[in-house]
Design an enzyme around this catalytic site. Sequence first.
Site, PDB file in Angstrom:
ATOM      1  N   GLY A   1       0.770  -1.122   0.060  1.00 34.72           N
ATOM      2  CA  GLY A   1      -0.095   0.025   0.206  1.00 34.72           C
ATOM      3  C   GLY A   1       0.890   1.368   0.074  1.00 34.72           C
ATOM      4  N   ALA A   2       1.817   1.345  -0.850  1.00 33.79           N
ATOM      5  CA  ALA A   2       2.860   2.427  -0.758  1.00 33.79           C
ATOM      6  C   ALA A   2       2.370   3.500  -1.686  1.00 33.79           C
ATOM      7  CB  ALA A   2       4.281   1.906  -1.169  1.00 33.79           C
ATOM      8  N   ASN A   3       1.071   3.298  -2.261  1.00 34.32           N
ATOM      9  CA  ASN A   3       0.992   4.557  -3.180  1.00 34.32           C
ATOM     10  C   ASN A   3       0.640   5.708  -2.587  1.00 34.32           C
ATOM     11  OD1 ASN A   3      -1.319   2.584  -3.266  1.00 34.32           O
ATOM     12  ND2 ASN A   3      -2.251   4.322  -3.762  1.00 34.32           N
TER      13      ASN A   3
ATOM     14  N   GLY B   1      -0.672   7.618   1.767  1.00 29.74           N
ATOM     15  CA  GLY B   1      -0.656   7.802   3.098  1.00 29.74           C
ATOM     16  C   GLY B   1       0.451   7.143   3.879  1.00 29.74           C
TER      17      GLY B   1
ATOM     18  N   GLY C   1       1.825   4.294   3.699  1.00 29.54           N
ATOM     19  CA  GLY C   1       2.782   3.493   3.134  1.00 29.54           C
ATOM     20  C   GLY C   1       3.748   4.258   2.208  1.00 29.54           C
TER      21      GLY C   1
ATOM     22  N   SER D   1      -3.948  -0.769  14.415  1.00 31.06           N
ATOM     23  CA  SER D   1      -4.648   0.592  14.894  1.00 31.06           C
ATOM     24  C   SER D   1      -4.971   0.657  16.385  1.00 31.06           C
ATOM     25  CB  SER D   1      -5.982   0.592  13.795  1.00 31.06           C
ATOM     26  OG  SER D   1      -6.785   1.833  14.781  1.00 31.06           O
TER      27      SER D   1
ATOM     28  N   TYR E   1     -13.689  -3.399  11.226  1.00 33.24           N
ATOM     29  CA  TYR E   1     -12.471  -2.836  11.015  1.00 33.24           C
ATOM     30  C   TYR E   1     -11.640  -3.147  12.391  1.00 33.24           C
ATOM     31  CZ  TYR E   1      -8.690   0.734  10.684  1.00 33.24           C
ATOM     32  OH  TYR E   1      -7.264   1.317  10.678  1.00 33.24           O
TER      33      TYR E   1
END
Length: 299
Positions: A23-25, A27, A29, A145, A170
């Site tokens: 998820g590095a694209n 936020g 990440g 979280s 979540y």
Amino acid sequence: MTKTRWTAEQIPDQEGRTFVVTGANSGLGYETARALAAKGARVVLTARNAERGRAALAKIRVEYPNADLELASLDLADLDSVRAFAAGLDEPVDVLVNNAGVMMPPRTLTKQGFESQFATNHLGHFALTGLLLERLRSRVVTVTSGLHRRGTIQFDDLTGSRVYSPVDAYAQSKLANVLFALELDRRFRAAGSSVVSAYAHPGYSATNLQSSGPTGLLNLLMKPANLLVAQSAEQGALPQLYAATAEDVSGGDFFGPDGLGEMRGYPKRVQPVSGATDPETARKLWEVSEELTGVSYSF
């Protein structure tokens, strides 16, 4: 950990080390990949959306033209994509950062029939870590979280078919992250492995999760909260960067912000909810996860 406020500037030189950041694209990440690139690491950025992934990589290259970056396609909600990514990665991995996630969407099922939050946040990373196990050299960092503290694992209704709450689902997935990280550490130690399993949470950080997942009233509430309460994604990434790079990290360590309620601030060691440390619950979740993903760990 030192008593001074730790920032990304204090990350040691990472030249010669390979990191995989899911998820590095965007936020957390993206900020994690960016900070690692600044310190000379080779960073494999994974993204579900190729266009957004290319944009993120290009943005880091503008700031660090000599950065050693690679973009790879990975959808944690699809176990076929997880297997394809793992099969295509033909190099040792010093640190795996299990960062990608979804947050509080309406109930949806993945390609394999799992509830999307449990699938993306937990099962996808469980499978990925297991498939990369023989290539891992140093650390696995799992991002959870603070909401894991209100989570319970509904073993008899993991898909939310009977009762579904976006927030509770979540919290369940984030509790699963903690149970997984701690059980992974137990199994590494039992096997005599030197690989460290640590985990971190970002406090309340402004990312696209708050706007892309929740709908209705939740979405309306989170928009002003992001503006008034949340810290930046750059600040929120510090606990996971500490877990991934600091020299004094041990297996089972948990890092979060040092501010009031662990909502904001600089990295410090924190404690999970007591139920997350129960080995029996972790063992049961591990067995269920192996069954659901078809990935068995061989230490």
